[in-house]
Design a protein around this motif. Structure first.
Motif, PDB file in Angstrom:
ATOM      1  N   THR A   1       0.849  -1.181   0.000  1.00  0.00           N
ATOM      2  CA  THR A   1       0.000   0.000   0.000  1.00  0.00           C
ATOM      3  C   THR A   1       0.890   1.238   0.000  1.00  0.00           C
ATOM      4  O   THR A   1       1.937   1.268   0.664  1.00  0.00           O
ATOM      5  CB  THR A   1      -0.894  -0.003   1.250  1.00  0.00           C
ATOM      6  N   VAL A   2       0.513   2.246  -0.742  1.00  0.00           N
ATOM      7  CA  VAL A   2       1.269   3.496  -0.776  1.00  0.00           C
ATOM      8  C   VAL A   2       0.422   4.592  -0.131  1.00  0.00           C
ATOM      9  O   VAL A   2      -0.778   4.700  -0.381  1.00  0.00           O
ATOM     10  CB  VAL A   2       1.633   3.896  -2.208  1.00  0.00           C
ATOM     11  N   GLY A   3       1.081   5.370   0.702  1.00  0.00           N
ATOM     12  CA  GLY A   3       0.356   6.424   1.405  1.00  0.00           C
ATOM     13  C   GLY A   3       0.985   7.782   1.215  1.00  0.00           C
ATOM     14  O   GLY A   3       2.183   7.899   0.937  1.00  0.00           O
ATOM     15  N   TRP A   4       0.164   8.807   1.331  1.00  0.00           N
ATOM     16  CA  TRP A   4       0.632  10.186   1.389  1.00  0.00           C
ATOM     17  C   TRP A   4       0.407  10.721   2.800  1.00  0.00           C
ATOM     18  O   TRP A   4      -0.653  10.499   3.402  1.00  0.00           O
ATOM     19  CB  TRP A   4      -0.140  11.066   0.408  1.00  0.00           C
ATOM     20  N   PHE A   5       1.413  11.415   3.295  1.00  0.00           N
ATOM     21  CA  PHE A   5       1.364  12.095   4.577  1.00  0.00           C
ATOM     22  C   PHE A   5       1.810  13.534   4.355  1.00  0.00           C
ATOM     23  O   PHE A   5       2.415  13.860   3.331  1.00  0.00           O
ATOM     24  CB  PHE A   5       2.289  11.422   5.589  1.00  0.00           C
ATOM     25  N   ARG A   6       1.562  14.396   5.326  1.00  0.00           N
ATOM     26  CA  ARG A   6       2.059  15.759   5.234  1.00  0.00           C
ATOM     27  C   ARG A   6       2.478  16.248   6.611  1.00  0.00           C
ATOM     28  O   ARG A   6       1.983  15.763   7.632  1.00  0.00           O
ATOM     29  CB  ARG A   6       1.009  16.685   4.626  1.00  0.00           C
ATOM     30  N   GLN A   7       3.401  17.199   6.596  1.00  0.00           N
ATOM     31  CA  GLN A   7       3.897  17.756   7.845  1.00  0.00           C
ATOM     32  C   GLN A   7       4.038  19.262   7.695  1.00  0.00           C
ATOM     33  O   GLN A   7       4.849  19.746   6.892  1.00  0.00           O
ATOM     34  CB  GLN A   7       5.239  17.135   8.228  1.00  0.00           C
ATOM     35  N   ALA A   8       3.230  19.979   8.452  1.00  0.00           N
ATOM     36  CA  ALA A   8       3.285  21.433   8.464  1.00  0.00           C
ATOM     37  C   ALA A   8       4.319  21.875   9.496  1.00  0.00           C
ATOM     38  O   ALA A   8       4.634  21.127  10.433  1.00  0.00           O
ATOM     39  CB  ALA A   8       1.914  22.004   8.800  1.00  0.00           C
ATOM     40  N   PRO A   9       4.838  23.097   9.367  1.00  0.00           N
ATOM     41  CA  PRO A   9       5.839  23.580  10.322  1.00  0.00           C
ATOM     42  C   PRO A   9       5.334  23.513  11.760  1.00  0.00           C
ATOM     43  O   PRO A   9       4.225  23.964  12.063  1.00  0.00           O
ATOM     44  CB  PRO A   9       6.067  25.027   9.885  1.00  0.00           C
ATOM     45  N   GLY A  10       6.135  22.919  12.618  1.00  0.00           N
ATOM     46  CA  GLY A  10       5.780  22.836  14.014  1.00  0.00           C
ATOM     47  C   GLY A  10       4.748  21.803  14.360  1.00  0.00           C
ATOM     48  O   GLY A  10       4.309  21.718  15.515  1.00  0.00           O
ATOM     49  N   LYS A  11       4.339  20.995  13.400  1.00  0.00           N
ATOM     50  CA  LYS A  11       3.316  19.989  13.647  1.00  0.00           C
ATOM     51  C   LYS A  11       3.851  18.596  13.337  1.00  0.00           C
ATOM     52  O   LYS A  11       4.848  18.438  12.638  1.00  0.00           O
ATOM     53  CB  LYS A  11       2.067  20.270  12.808  1.00  0.00           C
ATOM     54  N   GLU A  12       3.138  17.604  13.828  1.00  0.00           N
ATOM     55  CA  GLU A  12       3.519  16.226  13.546  1.00  0.00           C
ATOM     56  C   GLU A  12       3.085  15.829  12.135  1.00  0.00           C
ATOM     57  O   GLU A  12       2.165  16.416  11.551  1.00  0.00           O
ATOM     58  CB  GLU A  12       2.875  15.288  14.571  1.00  0.00           C
TER      59      GLU A  12
END
Length: 124
Positions: free
Chosen positions: A32-43
């Protein structure tokens, strides 16, 4: 196999971007392939996943209707189409693989082969 993301950039609110994820020189196998994201200062947070080969998808509820994940098995590519972008979508976007797709996991620890990420910046 490390994954490689591309397609990020600067876009105005309301605009669209399509991110791409490639398995550098190889295939995703049956992962399975996933997309994640990380904003500044966040997990780092879950965005979406897609299974192989049938392409069953899963989205974080807050992004349903705006983001679409898809895959092209022949090209060994996974995409994230992002529409109606908002400033709060600004983040580094990562793709990764889950080698145990049956667990239908949404958390970072389930995934490996992380790429370097691609920056998405949405201006207001």
């Amino acid at each position: 196999v490390e994954l490689v993301e591309s397609g990020g950039g600067l876009v105005q609110a309301g605009g669209s971007l399509r991110l791409s994820c490639a398995a550098s020189g190889r295939t995703f196998g049956t992962d399975t392939v996933g997309w994640f994201r990380q904003a500044p200062g966040k997990e780092r947070e879950f965005v979406a996943t897609i299974t192989w080969p049938g392409g069953t998808v899963d989205y974080v509820e807050s992004l349903k209707g705006r983001f679409t994940i898809s895959r092209d098995n022949a090209k060994s590519m996974v995409y994230l189409q992002m529409n109606s972008l908002k400033p709060e979508d600004t983040a580094i976007y990562y793709c990764a693989k889950d080698p145990l797709p049956e667990r239908r996991c949404r958390v970072v620890r389930c995934f490996g082969s992380w790429g370097q990420g691609t920056q998405v910046t949405v201006s207001s």
